[in-house]
Design a protein around this motif. Sequence first.
Motif, PDB file in Angstrom:
ATOM      1  N   TYR A  18       0.864  -1.171   0.000  1.00  0.00           N
ATOM      2  CA  TYR A  18       0.000   0.000   0.000  1.00  0.00           C
ATOM      3  C   TYR A  18       0.903   1.224   0.000  1.00  0.00           C
ATOM      4  O   TYR A  18       1.781   1.329  -0.847  1.00  0.00           O
ATOM      5  CB  TYR A  18      -1.000  -0.021   1.149  1.00  0.00           C
ATOM      6  CG  TYR A  18      -2.027  -1.129   1.008  1.00  0.00           C
ATOM      7  CD1 TYR A  18      -2.902  -1.158  -0.070  1.00  0.00           C
ATOM      8  CD2 TYR A  18      -2.112  -2.152   1.940  1.00  0.00           C
ATOM      9  CE1 TYR A  18      -3.843  -2.173  -0.211  1.00  0.00           C
ATOM     10  CE2 TYR A  18      -3.058  -3.171   1.796  1.00  0.00           C
ATOM     11  CZ  TYR A  18      -3.914  -3.169   0.726  1.00  0.00           C
ATOM     12  OH  TYR A  18      -4.833  -4.167   0.591  1.00  0.00           O
ATOM     13  N   HIS A  19       0.767   2.140   0.954  1.00  0.00           N
ATOM     14  CA  HIS A  19       1.643   3.316   0.935  1.00  0.00           C
ATOM     15  C   HIS A  19       2.755   3.229   1.987  1.00  0.00           C
ATOM     16  O   HIS A  19       3.460   4.196   2.227  1.00  0.00           O
ATOM     17  CB  HIS A  19       0.820   4.602   1.083  1.00  0.00           C
ATOM     18  CG  HIS A  19       0.199   4.788   2.426  1.00  0.00           C
ATOM     19  ND1 HIS A  19      -0.973   4.189   2.787  1.00  0.00           N
ATOM     20  CD2 HIS A  19       0.599   5.497   3.498  1.00  0.00           C
ATOM     21  CE1 HIS A  19      -1.282   4.517   4.016  1.00  0.00           C
ATOM     22  NE2 HIS A  19      -0.345   5.320   4.473  1.00  0.00           N
ATOM     23  N   ALA A  45      -2.679   6.099   8.800  1.00  0.00           N
ATOM     24  CA  ALA A  45      -3.549   5.584   7.736  1.00  0.00           C
ATOM     25  C   ALA A  45      -3.139   4.183   7.278  1.00  0.00           C
ATOM     26  O   ALA A  45      -3.883   3.520   6.569  1.00  0.00           O
ATOM     27  CB  ALA A  45      -3.545   6.535   6.542  1.00  0.00           C
ATOM     28  N   ASP A 129      -2.039   4.079  -3.011  1.00  0.00           N
ATOM     29  CA  ASP A 129      -2.164   5.256  -2.156  1.00  0.00           C
ATOM     30  C   ASP A 129      -3.016   5.001  -0.919  1.00  0.00           C
ATOM     31  O   ASP A 129      -2.866   5.666   0.092  1.00  0.00           O
ATOM     32  CB  ASP A 129      -2.767   6.427  -2.935  1.00  0.00           C
ATOM     33  CG  ASP A 129      -1.793   6.960  -3.971  1.00  0.00           C
ATOM     34  OD1 ASP A 129      -0.576   6.739  -3.829  1.00  0.00           O
ATOM     35  OD2 ASP A 129      -2.261   7.593  -4.937  1.00  0.00           O
ATOM     36  N   GLU A 130      -3.945   4.059  -1.004  1.00  0.00           N
ATOM     37  CA  GLU A 130      -4.836   3.735   0.111  1.00  0.00           C
ATOM     38  C   GLU A 130      -4.889   2.230   0.312  1.00  0.00           C
ATOM     39  O   GLU A 130      -4.662   1.462  -0.619  1.00  0.00           O
ATOM     40  CB  GLU A 130      -6.262   4.214  -0.188  1.00  0.00           C
ATOM     41  CG  GLU A 130      -6.425   5.695  -0.291  1.00  0.00           C
ATOM     42  CD  GLU A 130      -7.876   6.062  -0.577  1.00  0.00           C
ATOM     43  OE1 GLU A 130      -8.775   5.242  -0.299  1.00  0.00           O
ATOM     44  OE2 GLU A 130      -8.098   7.166  -1.082  1.00  0.00           O
ATOM     45  N   ARG A 131      -5.238   1.820   1.526  1.00  0.00           N
ATOM     46  CA  ARG A 131      -5.433   0.395   1.815  1.00  0.00           C
ATOM     47  C   ARG A 131      -6.770  -0.055   1.235  1.00  0.00           C
ATOM     48  O   ARG A 131      -7.744   0.681   1.292  1.00  0.00           O
ATOM     49  CB  ARG A 131      -5.413   0.146   3.320  1.00  0.00           C
ATOM     50  CG  ARG A 131      -4.025   0.336   3.924  1.00  0.00           C
ATOM     51  CD  ARG A 131      -4.028  -0.138   5.347  1.00  0.00           C
ATOM     52  NE  ARG A 131      -4.102  -1.574   5.385  1.00  0.00           N
ATOM     53  CZ  ARG A 131      -3.115  -2.376   5.781  1.00  0.00           C
ATOM     54  NH1 ARG A 131      -1.977  -1.870   6.169  1.00  0.00           N
ATOM     55  NH2 ARG A 131      -3.282  -3.667   5.800  1.00  0.00           N
ATOM     56  N   HIS A 132      -6.786  -1.254   0.689  1.00  0.00           N
ATOM     57  CA  HIS A 132      -8.003  -1.859   0.148  1.00  0.00           C
ATOM     58  C   HIS A 132      -8.064  -3.315   0.602  1.00  0.00           C
ATOM     59  O   HIS A 132      -8.198  -4.225  -0.206  1.00  0.00           O
ATOM     60  CB  HIS A 132      -8.012  -1.791  -1.387  1.00  0.00           C
ATOM     61  CG  HIS A 132      -7.954  -0.413  -1.927  1.00  0.00           C
ATOM     62  ND1 HIS A 132      -9.054   0.416  -1.969  1.00  0.00           N
ATOM     63  CD2 HIS A 132      -6.925   0.304  -2.439  1.00  0.00           C
ATOM     64  CE1 HIS A 132      -8.703   1.580  -2.495  1.00  0.00           C
ATOM     65  NE2 HIS A 132      -7.421   1.542  -2.782  1.00  0.00           N
TER      66      HIS A 132
END
Length: 154
Positions: A18-19, A45, A129-132
């Motif tokens: 992720y990031h 985040a 850029d974001e967790r999924h």
Amino acid sequence: MSIGLVRNPGDGSVFRYYHSEIEQVVSTTETNGAVTVSRLNMDRAGAPPLHSHSREDESWVILSGRVRFWLGSTSLDKCDVYDAEPGAYIYAPRFVPHTLQPVTTTAEVLVINNPGALEGYFQSIGADDERHDTDHVDLLAEYGVTVLDNPPPA
């Protein structure tokens, strides 16, 4: 057969999850499946959802920052909550629900999985850029991981 291993910070291979940035300190192939050790640089985040492992015990050593841990229940609001400072050691045996999140802006954490193998999941996800996490429930299940609740709010 190996006589042992010494790996200084920065000597392991680095990949994105992720990031977050993860350094593979020790891989499962280097320990014949006994252990996987990763150095994780994370921010608030980057907290994973509350989850449990059916195949490995997980431990953490806090290297920098302050990290909050939720342990022991299938929902965040029913977990025991602990704050860990640099130098702290935290242990969650398999099947014990857990998650973690920096209290400080960022934290550096050594993540230890016994036995090894889970590193394959992290490496297969890659950068984003974001967790999924909920998009990967089937892949997580292949590694014996069950998502139980959302991550802590950032």
